[in-house]
Design a protein around this motif. Structure first.
Motif, mmCIF file in Angstrom:
data_model
loop_
_atom_site.group_PDB
_atom_site.id
_atom_site.type_symbol
_atom_site.label_atom_id
_atom_site.label_comp_id
_atom_site.label_asym_id
_atom_site.label_seq_id
_atom_site.Cartn_x
_atom_site.Cartn_y
_atom_site.Cartn_z
ATOM 1 N N ASP A 296 -6.380 4.699 39.648
ATOM 2 C CA ASP A 296 -6.914 3.495 39.013
ATOM 3 C C ASP A 296 -7.170 3.715 37.518
ATOM 4 O OD1 ASP A 296 -6.833 2.114 41.398
ATOM 5 O OD2 ASP A 296 -8.930 2.510 41.910
ATOM 6 N N SER A 297 -7.685 4.901 37.180
ATOM 7 C CA SER A 297 -7.960 5.202 35.768
ATOM 8 C C SER A 297 -6.673 5.254 34.967
ATOM 9 C CB SER A 297 -8.708 6.536 35.655
ATOM 10 O OG SER A 297 -9.974 6.460 36.279
ATOM 11 N N LEU A 298 -5.628 5.822 35.565
ATOM 12 C CA LEU A 298 -4.343 5.885 34.862
ATOM 13 C C LEU A 298 -3.798 4.486 34.609
ATOM 14 C CD1 LEU A 298 -2.030 7.555 33.689
ATOM 15 C CD2 LEU A 298 -0.999 7.595 35.976
ATOM 16 N N ILE A 299 -3.909 3.618 35.599
ATOM 17 C CA ILE A 299 -3.443 2.240 35.430
ATOM 18 C C ILE A 299 -4.201 1.562 34.289
ATOM 19 C CG2 ILE A 299 -3.375 -0.043 36.514
ATOM 20 C CD1 ILE A 299 -2.847 1.387 39.182
ATOM 21 N N ASP A 300 -5.516 1.759 34.243
ATOM 22 C CA ASP A 300 -6.327 1.134 33.192
ATOM 23 C C ASP A 300 -5.952 1.665 31.805
ATOM 24 O OD1 ASP A 300 -7.647 -0.305 35.133
ATOM 25 O OD2 ASP A 300 -9.377 1.056 35.227
ATOM 26 N N GLU A 301 -5.805 2.975 31.683
ATOM 27 C CA GLU A 301 -5.471 3.566 30.381
ATOM 28 C C GLU A 301 -4.085 3.124 29.916
ATOM 29 O OE1 GLU A 301 -7.483 5.108 28.475
ATOM 30 O OE2 GLU A 301 -9.115 5.300 29.912
ATOM 31 N N LEU A 302 -3.137 3.112 30.829
ATOM 32 C CA LEU A 302 -1.776 2.697 30.474
ATOM 33 C C LEU A 302 -1.733 1.221 30.100
ATOM 34 C CD1 LEU A 302 0.328 4.579 33.179
ATOM 35 C CD2 LEU A 302 0.184 5.106 30.742
ATOM 36 N N GLN A 303 -2.559 0.420 30.758
ATOM 37 C CA GLN A 303 -2.599 -1.005 30.430
ATOM 38 C C GLN A 303 -3.100 -1.214 29.003
ATOM 39 O OE1 GLN A 303 -1.421 -3.709 31.816
ATOM 40 N NE2 GLN A 303 -2.243 -4.938 30.130
ATOM 41 N N ARG A 304 -4.072 -0.428 28.579
ATOM 42 C CA ARG A 304 -4.587 -0.559 27.215
ATOM 43 C C ARG A 304 -3.513 -0.194 26.187
ATOM 44 N NH1 ARG A 304 -9.839 0.365 29.540
ATOM 45 N NH2 ARG A 304 -9.447 2.565 29.946
ATOM 46 N N VAL A 305 -2.829 0.915 26.435
ATOM 47 C CA VAL A 305 -1.752 1.328 25.519
ATOM 48 C C VAL A 305 -0.628 0.311 25.543
ATOM 49 C CG1 VAL A 305 -0.061 3.120 24.988
ATOM 50 C CG2 VAL A 305 -2.346 3.759 25.794
ATOM 51 N N ARG A 306 -0.326 -0.161 26.732
ATOM 52 C CA ARG A 306 0.755 -1.139 26.911
ATOM 53 C C ARG A 306 0.484 -2.408 26.111
ATOM 54 N NH1 ARG A 306 1.042 -4.647 31.609
ATOM 55 N NH2 ARG A 306 3.162 -5.411 31.937
ATOM 56 N N SER A 307 -0.733 -2.894 26.153
ATOM 57 C CA SER A 307 -1.086 -4.109 25.415
ATOM 58 C C SER A 307 -0.970 -3.889 23.909
ATOM 59 C CB SER A 307 -2.511 -4.537 25.771
ATOM 60 O OG SER A 307 -2.613 -4.852 27.154
ATOM 61 N N ARG A 308 -1.435 -2.735 23.453
ATOM 62 C CA ARG A 308 -1.352 -2.445 22.012
ATOM 63 C C ARG A 308 0.100 -2.383 21.548
ATOM 64 N NH1 ARG A 308 -0.441 1.917 18.829
ATOM 65 N NH2 ARG A 308 -0.541 3.462 20.501
ATOM 66 N N LEU A 309 0.937 -1.726 22.320
ATOM 67 C CA LEU A 309 2.338 -1.574 21.926
ATOM 68 C C LEU A 309 3.074 -2.911 21.950
ATOM 69 C CD1 LEU A 309 3.253 1.760 23.750
ATOM 70 C CD2 LEU A 309 2.826 1.417 21.321
ATOM 71 N N GLN A 310 2.750 -3.744 22.914
ATOM 72 C CA GLN A 310 3.371 -5.068 22.954
ATOM 73 C C GLN A 310 3.013 -5.879 21.711
ATOM 74 O OE1 GLN A 310 2.000 -6.600 26.723
ATOM 75 N NE2 GLN A 310 3.716 -5.723 27.872
ATOM 76 N N GLN A 311 1.757 -5.814 21.300
ATOM 77 C CA GLN A 311 1.335 -6.506 20.092
ATOM 78 C C GLN A 311 2.016 -5.922 18.866
ATOM 79 O OE1 GLN A 311 -0.508 -9.224 19.847
ATOM 80 N NE2 GLN A 311 -0.337 -9.225 17.604
ATOM 81 N N GLN A 312 2.129 -4.609 18.822
ATOM 82 C CA GLN A 312 2.776 -3.937 17.692
ATOM 83 C C GLN A 312 4.241 -4.322 17.587
ATOM 84 O OE1 GLN A 312 2.043 0.306 17.588
ATOM 85 N NE2 GLN A 312 3.893 0.698 16.396
ATOM 86 N N LEU A 313 4.928 -4.398 18.716
ATOM 87 C CA LEU A 313 6.342 -4.766 18.705
ATOM 88 C C LEU A 313 6.537 -6.210 18.259
ATOM 89 C CD1 LEU A 313 7.647 -3.042 21.968
ATOM 90 C CD2 LEU A 313 8.193 -2.434 19.613
ATOM 91 N N MET A 314 5.610 -7.076 18.599
ATOM 92 C CA MET A 314 5.716 -8.477 18.175
ATOM 93 C C MET A 314 5.602 -8.614 16.670
ATOM 94 S SD MET A 314 3.470 -10.428 21.115
ATOM 95 C CE MET A 314 3.544 -11.966 20.196
ATOM 96 N N GLU A 315 4.882 -7.688 16.042
ATOM 97 C CA GLU A 315 4.685 -7.763 14.591
ATOM 98 C C GLU A 315 5.787 -7.069 13.821
ATOM 99 O OE1 GLU A 315 0.908 -5.967 14.084
ATOM 100 O OE2 GLU A 315 -0.212 -7.663 14.935
ATOM 101 N N MET A 316 6.650 -6.335 14.507
ATOM 102 C CA MET A 316 7.732 -5.622 13.844
ATOM 103 C C MET A 316 8.962 -6.504 13.716
ATOM 104 S SD MET A 316 7.763 -1.720 15.284
ATOM 105 C CE MET A 316 6.610 -0.519 14.638
ATOM 106 N N PRO A 317 9.653 -6.465 12.557
ATOM 107 C CA PRO A 317 10.888 -7.248 12.414
ATOM 108 C C PRO A 317 12.063 -6.560 13.098
ATOM 109 C CG PRO A 317 10.475 -6.009 10.406
ATOM 110 C CD PRO A 317 9.298 -5.756 11.316
ATOM 111 N N ASN A 318 13.010 -7.382 13.561
ATOM 112 C CA ASN A 318 14.283 -6.860 14.065
ATOM 113 C C ASN A 318 14.120 -5.929 15.253
ATOM 114 O OD1 ASN A 318 15.605 -8.200 11.924
ATOM 115 N ND2 ASN A 318 15.237 -6.442 10.593
ATOM 116 N N VAL A 319 13.190 -6.239 16.155
ATOM 117 C CA VAL A 319 13.039 -5.452 17.375
ATOM 118 C C VAL A 319 13.514 -6.280 18.535
ATOM 119 C CG1 VAL A 319 11.421 -4.295 18.913
ATOM 120 C CG2 VAL A 319 11.099 -4.146 16.456
ATOM 121 N N ASN A 320 14.490 -5.732 19.264
ATOM 122 C CA ASN A 320 15.031 -6.442 20.426
ATOM 123 C C ASN A 320 14.558 -5.758 21.697
ATOM 124 O OD1 ASN A 320 16.524 -8.234 18.804
ATOM 125 N ND2 ASN A 320 18.149 -6.708 18.546
#
Length: 210
Positions: A186-210
């Motif tokens: 459960d802890s791994l799922i929670d930690e990965l979800q936090r990183v996952r959300s941050r990376l998704q937001q970061q990718l949305m702000e980057m140009p030319n990412v497919n």
């Protein structure tokens, strides 16, 4: 550059004036010939001046063009480097995001298998989640406050896998797992979800990412 052009124009005007005067005063007498010779010397001097000014102008113009070309080349190289760095950042961020997504997918599947008491699958998915998370830890873009808890959970996950293999993969195993063996998943799922959300937001702000 303007003063060189001015000198060149004035010199040409002077040469033309002397040529006209010389032709006007030209006759067959020796005195006139002497005067013509003096005029010719003066004309030669001005021709030399014109030639020198033209040479200087040519050299300076060449240097100006070379400098302009070098500046343009430096700008193009700088722009190419910036574009390359941006592309590499995008590729690294996408690779990290894909790794995190895969680890999260395995961890959630492991939790689902534990809930249903599919012990072989639970052990396999815990191992898959652990391997993908270890890969995620190798990314330099993972932040320190993310890395530390994830590394601790990955170590705890080894005990979960060992417990399942020793106590659940057998005939008529008991249902469920002790709380301390479910907590790392459960802890791994929670930690990965936090990183996952941050990376998704970061990718949305980057140009030319497919």
């Amino acid at each position: 550059m303007k003063w060189i052009r001015t000198v060149l124009i004035l010199s040409m005007i002077a040469v033309a004036t002397l040529v006209i005067i010389s032709l006007t005063l030209f006759d067959d007498t020796k005195g006139t010939a002497d005067r013509y010779g003096n005029h010719a010397s003066i004309i030669g001097l001005f021709v030399s001046i014109v030639g020198f000014a033209l040479t200087v102008w040519t050299v300076l113009e060449t240097l100006r063009l070379n400098t302009k070309s070098q500046d343009e080349t430096r700008r193009q190289v700088a722009a190419a480097r910036q574009e390359t760095r941006g592309l590499l950042d995008n590729i690294r961020a996408k690779a990290m995001s894909d790794t995190c997504e895969q680890a999260y997918h395995y961890a959630t599947e492991a939790r689902h298998a534990i809930r249903l008491s599919f012990w072989v699958r639970a052990a396999e998915r815990c191992q898959d989640a652990r391997q993908q998370t270890l890969t995620l830890l190798n990314f330099q873009d993972l932040r320190d406050h993310e890395r530390t808890p994830i590394r601790a959970v990955v170590e705890d996950l080894k005990t979960v896998i060992a417990f399942i293999e020793r106590n659940r993969i057998r005939d008529n195993p008991p249902a469920g797992l002790p709380d301390d063996k479910i907590l790392p998943v459960d802890s791994l799922i929670d930690e990965l979800q936090r990183v996952r959300s941050r990376l998704q937001q970061q990718l949305m702000e980057m140009p030319n990412v497919n």
